[in-house]
Design an enzyme around this catalytic site. Structure first.
Site, PDB file in Angstrom:
ATOM      1  N   ARG A   1       0.857  -1.179   0.000  1.00  0.00           N
ATOM      2  CA  ARG A   1       0.000   0.000   0.000  1.00  0.00           C
ATOM      3  C   ARG A   1       0.897   1.233   0.000  1.00  0.00           C
ATOM      4  O   ARG A   1       2.100   1.140   0.247  1.00  0.00           O
ATOM      5  CB  ARG A   1      -0.932   0.018   1.211  1.00  0.00           C
ATOM      6  CG  ARG A   1      -0.216   0.128   2.557  1.00  0.00           C
ATOM      7  CD  ARG A   1      -1.215   0.200   3.704  1.00  0.00           C
ATOM      8  NE  ARG A   1      -0.529   0.386   4.982  1.00  0.00           N
ATOM      9  CZ  ARG A   1      -1.146   0.488   6.160  1.00  0.00           C
ATOM     10  NH1 ARG A   1      -2.465   0.426   6.208  1.00  0.00           N
ATOM     11  NH2 ARG A   1      -0.456   0.666   7.271  1.00  0.00           N
TER      12      ARG A   1
ATOM     13  N   ASN B   1      -5.535   7.266   3.631  1.00  0.00           N
ATOM     14  CA  ASN B   1      -5.281   6.594   4.910  1.00  0.00           C
ATOM     15  C   ASN B   1      -3.844   6.861   5.316  1.00  0.00           C
ATOM     16  O   ASN B   1      -2.912   6.520   4.586  1.00  0.00           O
ATOM     17  CB  ASN B   1      -5.502   5.081   4.803  1.00  0.00           C
ATOM     18  CG  ASN B   1      -5.302   4.382   6.128  1.00  0.00           C
ATOM     19  OD1 ASN B   1      -6.156   4.435   7.009  1.00  0.00           O
ATOM     20  ND2 ASN B   1      -4.168   3.714   6.298  1.00  0.00           N
ATOM     21  N   GLU B   2      -3.680   7.526   6.469  1.00  0.00           N
ATOM     22  CA  GLU B   2      -2.354   7.746   7.053  1.00  0.00           C
ATOM     23  C   GLU B   2      -1.387   8.371   6.048  1.00  0.00           C
ATOM     24  O   GLU B   2      -0.416   7.762   5.608  1.00  0.00           O
ATOM     25  CB  GLU B   2      -1.805   6.434   7.603  1.00  0.00           C
ATOM     26  CG  GLU B   2      -2.663   5.854   8.715  1.00  0.00           C
ATOM     27  CD  GLU B   2      -2.104   4.573   9.326  1.00  0.00           C
ATOM     28  OE1 GLU B   2      -2.395   4.294  10.494  1.00  0.00           O
ATOM     29  OE2 GLU B   2      -1.369   3.837   8.612  1.00  0.00           O
TER      30      GLU B   2
ATOM     31  N   GLU C   1      -8.055   4.972  14.926  1.00  0.00           N
ATOM     32  CA  GLU C   1      -7.608   3.602  15.200  1.00  0.00           C
ATOM     33  C   GLU C   1      -7.019   3.575  16.603  1.00  0.00           C
ATOM     34  O   GLU C   1      -5.934   4.106  16.844  1.00  0.00           O
ATOM     35  CB  GLU C   1      -6.566   3.150  14.172  1.00  0.00           C
ATOM     36  CG  GLU C   1      -7.090   3.108  12.742  1.00  0.00           C
ATOM     37  CD  GLU C   1      -6.047   2.624  11.740  1.00  0.00           C
ATOM     38  OE1 GLU C   1      -5.023   2.032  12.182  1.00  0.00           O
ATOM     39  OE2 GLU C   1      -6.245   2.841  10.535  1.00  0.00           O
TER      40      GLU C   1
ATOM     41  N   TRP D   1       2.528  -7.441  11.469  1.00  0.00           N
ATOM     42  CA  TRP D   1       2.346  -8.010  10.145  1.00  0.00           C
ATOM     43  C   TRP D   1       3.006  -9.391  10.132  1.00  0.00           C
ATOM     44  O   TRP D   1       3.686  -9.773  11.073  1.00  0.00           O
ATOM     45  CB  TRP D   1       2.997  -7.118   9.092  1.00  0.00           C
ATOM     46  CG  TRP D   1       2.320  -5.795   8.911  1.00  0.00           C
ATOM     47  CD1 TRP D   1       1.175  -5.356   9.511  1.00  0.00           C
ATOM     48  CD2 TRP D   1       2.756  -4.748   8.051  1.00  0.00           C
ATOM     49  NE1 TRP D   1       0.863  -4.100   9.083  1.00  0.00           N
ATOM     50  CE2 TRP D   1       1.817  -3.686   8.184  1.00  0.00           C
ATOM     51  CE3 TRP D   1       3.834  -4.578   7.191  1.00  0.00           C
ATOM     52  CZ2 TRP D   1       1.937  -2.497   7.462  1.00  0.00           C
ATOM     53  CZ3 TRP D   1       3.951  -3.388   6.489  1.00  0.00           C
ATOM     54  CH2 TRP D   1       2.999  -2.359   6.620  1.00  0.00           C
TER      55      TRP D   1
ATOM     56  N   GLU E   1      -1.831  -8.244   7.375  1.00  0.00           N
ATOM     57  CA  GLU E   1      -2.160  -7.860   8.745  1.00  0.00           C
ATOM     58  C   GLU E   1      -2.861  -8.965   9.541  1.00  0.00           C
ATOM     59  O   GLU E   1      -3.653  -8.676  10.436  1.00  0.00           O
ATOM     60  CB  GLU E   1      -3.016  -6.594   8.741  1.00  0.00           C
ATOM     61  CG  GLU E   1      -2.226  -5.357   8.339  1.00  0.00           C
ATOM     62  CD  GLU E   1      -3.014  -4.062   8.514  1.00  0.00           C
ATOM     63  OE1 GLU E   1      -2.374  -2.999   8.599  1.00  0.00           O
ATOM     64  OE2 GLU E   1      -4.258  -4.103   8.561  1.00  0.00           O
TER      65      GLU E   1
END
EC number: 3.2.1.23
Length: 685
Positions: A114, A152-153, A318, A326, A368
C-alpha cells in the site's frame, strides 16, 4: 491566528474500523448488531476498496457498498467513508507505472503493498479525482454517512518520494519559491563543493551520493516540498467531497506522520483531525527492550499532546484493541486486562471525544493477519469485547465532559523548520530529540501537564499568552516573524525558556555570522562565547543554582551577559568553563526570558518548572505516585481530573478534597487504590 476547528462531536462516542469486503455478506448484520450491544455506533469503511467501486478503468459499480450501507441504515449505524486512494488497483499501476513512488536510486515500488504511489503524478491526481468524485457523488447523501476520511495515514510507510514526477514537481516548487537560479544557488550555498546549478533541469530530488551525504539546504527545501505535495493531494480530495457531502458531515484524515505540516493540512483541508493510537508499540519485540524510565506506553501521551496542538477536540480513528504485527515485521503483545480501558482513557484525557477501535475482527488473510482486532479469528466473545463494553459504560458515565478543554501548565514550543532540520542535521538531532523526551518525562513524573505549542505562520501573541511558561528547547533556525512574536509574548508577561544553540541558523539552514542567540539577542541580552558537546570521556557537567548542583545535559553553550536587564542565575561548576555563566534570566517588559546554555534533563526541567511557579498544579487536589498520569479537562467551569495507572501493580492515590467519582457518582475523599492499569475520572466540586 489559526483557523477554528470546524467540527466537534456533541458527546463521547465509540466506533470501530470495519471491512465489509473482507467478510461474507451474511456476517454484516450480525456484526453491526454485536457492535451496538457493546457500545459501538459508528464504523469506518472503504479506505482500501478502490476495486469495489472501479474494478476496471472507467467502469463504476456502486452495488457492493450500496448493499452494505442499506444494512447499516437499517441497523441505525453511522458510517465514516474512506476515499480508497492509499491502495491504487493493479489495473492502474500496470497501465500507468509513472504513478509509482521510487526508492532513492529510482527503482519503482511495485504493486502488492500500500502507499506505493506518489502524490505528484498528474495521471494519479486525475484518476484519484475521478474515483473520489464518483464515490462522493453517489454515496454523499446517504443518511448513514456522517463523515469522510481522506486516503489513509498520509505519509505513512514512506514519507520521501523519488519518482520522475516528483523531480518535475520539485522544480516547479523551487521556481515559484526562488524565481531565479541565482537566488536558489545563494540559498543552497551551492558554491560549496561546486554544486552550482546553471539550468533548472540540473536539479533533482535527492539522489544517491558518496557516503549518502547531501546538501542540507536542498534537503530542507525538499522536505518542505514533500509536505506541500501531501497537503495539495489532501486538498484535491477535500475540495471534491465538499461539493457532494451533507452540510453536517465532516472531512478528516488519520495521522500523524512525518515530513508533513499537519497543522496546515488541518487548516486548509479538514474539519477535524483524527489520530491512530497504538501504545503497545512501546513493547514491540523488533526494538530494543524498553526501560522503566522510557515510560513505555505512557509515551503515547506525548503524541496525543501533539495531536491536540493540531486539533484541540480530536478523534481517534484507530485505537489499540489487540496484539499488533504483520507477517513480516512488528511483533507487539496483546493488551493486558485493563489496558484497552487505560489507553482509551489516555486518549480521552488528552482531548479525544471520539474513539474508534482497530479493528472489529482480526483479518484472516493478508499482511495484517497478526494485527488483532476486538474479535479474534474464531469470532467468539472474548475478554476484549467485555472490556469494550466496560469502556462504553465509562464513556456514558463521563459523557457530560465531552468538548472539555485540556488544561496544561506550560507549553513545549516546536516549529516545522527545526523539526525538519533536526532530521538531517545529526548534531541538531542529538540534543533536540533528547531534550524533548526529557521535558515530556519531567512533565509526566512531576504531574505538570504540558501542551505542544507550534509556531506557525499565523501564530499570534494571544495564543502564546495562554501559557505562563513556554520552553523552546533548541530553535537553531529562527525567523524574524518567530522572534518578534516571542518578544511580544515576554513583553506581555510570559516566561520564555530557551536552550543551547538558539539562533544558530537562518531559514535556509545556513549558519548565521552573528553571535547566538541571533535574532533573540536583544531579548536575552546574552552572548554565546563558545560551545561544546559534553564528550564521552567527560564527567557530567553541572551548574550551581540556588545552592543546588543541577546537570546541564549533553551540550553546553558558555554564556556572557551583554545588557543591564540580565542577571546570572547559575554558573558551570565543572569542566574547563567552570565559573562561567550557564543560566541567565533577563527582565523584558512584564515578563522574563531564561537563556539556558545546556540541554534539558528531567531533573533540570523540574527545577525550571519550580522556579517559574508552574510545578504540580494539581497537588492541592490529589497526591499521585509517579507511576500514574494526571490530566485535567475543563468545561464551563467544571473540572474533570483523570488519574491513569500505567503500572502492573496497584497504586494508591490520596484525594485531598471531596470529589465525585464519575463512575459511581459517589462523593469520595482520602485514600483510593487503583488496580493494575486502573483508571479513574473525578469531577471536582
Amino acid at each position: 491566528m489559526r483557523n477554528a476547528q470546524n467540527f466537534k462531536w456533541d458527546g463521547l462516542s465509540l466506533g470501530t474500523c470495519y471491512y465489509p469486503e473482507h467478510w461474507d455478506q451474511n456476517l454484516w448484520r450480525e456484526d453491526l448488531q454485536r457492535m451496538k450491544e457493546n457500545g459501538i455506533f459508528t464504523i469506518r469503511i472503504g479506505e482500501f476498496a478502490w476495486s469495489k467501486i472501479e474494478p476496471r478503468e472507467g467502469e463504476f459499480t456502486f452495488g457492493f457498498f450500496d448493499s452494505f450501507l442499506d444494512v447499516a441504515e437499517e441497523e441505525g449505524m453511522k458510517v465514516i467513508f474512506g476515499t480508497p486512494t492509499a491502495t491504487p488497483p493493479a489495473w492502474l499501476t500496470r497501465k500507468y507505472p509513472e504513478v509509482l513512488n521510487c526508492r532513492l536510486d529510482g527503482t519503482p515500488f511495485r504493486h502488492g503493498m500500500r502507499r506505493h504511489y506518489n502524490y505528484n503524478s498528474p495521471v494519479y491526481q486525475k484518476l484519484c479525482a475521478v474515483i473520489v468524485e464518483k464515490a462522493a457523488e453517489h454515496y454523499g447523501q446517504r443518511p448513514c454517512i456522517v463523515g469522510w476520511q481522506i486516503d489513509n495515514e498520509m505519509n505513512c510507510e514512506v514519507d520521501v518520494f523519488y519518482s520522475e514526477s516528483d523531480t518535475a514537481a520539485f522544480r516547479i516548487f523551487l521556481k515559484e519559491k526562488y524565481q531565479t537560479l541565482d537566488a536558489l544557488n545563494q540559498a543552497w550555498g551551492t558554491v560549496f563543493w561546486n554544486q552550482t546549478y546553471t539550468e533548472w533541469e540540473e536539479i533533482y530530488v535527492p539522489r544517491p551520493t558518496v557516503h549518502d551525504s547531501t546538501n542540507p539546504h536542498q534537503v530542507l527545501d525538499y522536505t518542505r516540498f514533500v509536505s506541500e505535495s501531501a497537503v495539495r493531494f489532501c486538498r484535491l480530495q477535500s475540495d471534491i467531497i465538499r461539493k457532494y457531502k451533507k452540510p453536517q458531515d465532516f472531512i478528516t484524515t488519520n495521522g500523524m506522520f512525518g515530513n508533513l505540516d499537519n497543522h496546515k493540512m488541518q487548516d486548509e483541508c479538514l474539519d477535524v483531525y483524527t489520530y491512530d493510537s497504538y501504545p503497545n508499540f512501546a513493547y514491540c519485540l523488533c526494538e530494543d527492550p524498553k526501560h522503566s524510565d522510557d515510560l513505555n506506553d505512557r509515551k503515547w501521551s506525548r503524541n496525543l499532546a501533539e495531536v491536540r496542538s493540531i486539533c484541540p477536540h480530536f478523534g481517534i480513528m484507530e485505537q489499540q484493541s489487540g496484539a499488533n504485527g504483520w507477517n513480516t515485521r512488528m511483533e507487539a503483545p496483546a493488551p493486558k486486562p485493563g489496558q484497552m480501558m487505560l489507553w482509551a482513557m489516555q486518549s480521552i484525557a488528552h482531548g479525544a471525544d471520539y474513539v474508534s477501535f482497530f479493528r472489529w475482527r482480526t483479518a484472516v488473510m493478508g499482511t495484517e493477519i497478526y494485527w488483532h482486532g476486538i474479535l479474534d479469528y474464531d469470532n467468539r466473545d472474548n475478554r476484549k469485547l467485555s472490556e469494550l463494553n466496560r469502556i462504553w459504560k465509562r464513556t456514558e458515565a463521563i459523557n457530560e465532559m465531552a468538548g472539555a478543554k485540556y488544561q496544561a501548565a506550560f507549553g513545549l514550543v516546536r516549529d516545522y523548520d527545526n523539526i525538519w532540520d533536526a532530521q538531517l542535521d545529526a548534531w541538531h538531532m542529538r540534543f533536540a530529540k533528547k531534550s524533548e523526551k526529557e521535558i515530556f518525562t519531567a512533565s509526566q513524573i512531576n504531574h505538570t501537564p504540558m501542551d505542544m505549542v507550534y509556531l506557525l505562520e499565523g501564530t499570534d501573541v494571544e495564543e502564546l499568552l495562554a501559557y505562563p511558561v513556554l520552553i523552546y528547547p533548541h530553535p537553531l533556525i529562527l525567523t524574524e516573524r518567530r522572534a518578534e512574536v516571542l518578544k511580544q509574548y515576554v513583553e506581555a508577561g510570559g516566561c520564555l525558556i530557551l536552550g543551547c544553540r538558539t539562533g544558530q541558523k537562518d531559514e535556509t539552514g545556513k549558519c548565521v555570522m552573528q553571535p547566538m542567540p541571533g535574532l533573540l539577542l536583544p531579548l536575552t541580552q546574552t552572548d554565546v562565547k563558545e560551545y561544546t558537546f559534553v564528550g564521552p570521556a567527560d564527567d557530567a557537567v553541572y551548574m550551581e543554582w540556588e545552592d543546588k548542583q543541577v546537570e546541564t545535559g549533553l551540550f553546553n553553550d558558555i554564556l556572557a551577559v551583554t545588557g543591564p536587564d540580565a542577571r546570572v542565575l547559575a554558573k558551570y561548576s565543572s569542566n574547563y568553563y567552570e565559573g562561567r555563566p550557564a543560566l541567565v534570566e533577563t527582565a523584558w517588559g512584564k515578563g522574563k526570558v531564561l537563556h539556558f546554555g545546556g540541554t534539558f534533563t528531567r531533573d533540570n526541567v523540574k527545577e525550571f518548572l519550580d522556579h517559574t511557579g508552574v510545578l504540580k498544579p494539581f497537588e492541592e487536589l490529589a497526591e499521585v505516585p509517579k507511576a500514574c498520569e494526571t490530566a485535567m479537562r475543563v468545561k464551563e467551569g467544571r473540572k474533570y481530573l483523570f488519574v491513569l495507572n500505567y503500572d502492573k501493580e496497584p497504586q494508591k492515590i490520596v484525594l485531598k478534597v471531596p470529589v465525585m467519582d464519575m463512575d459511581t457518582k459517589d462523593e469520595v475523599q482520602g485514600s483510593v487504590m487503583l488496580n493494575a492499569y486502573g483508571t479513574k475520572v473525578y469531577r471536582i466540586f
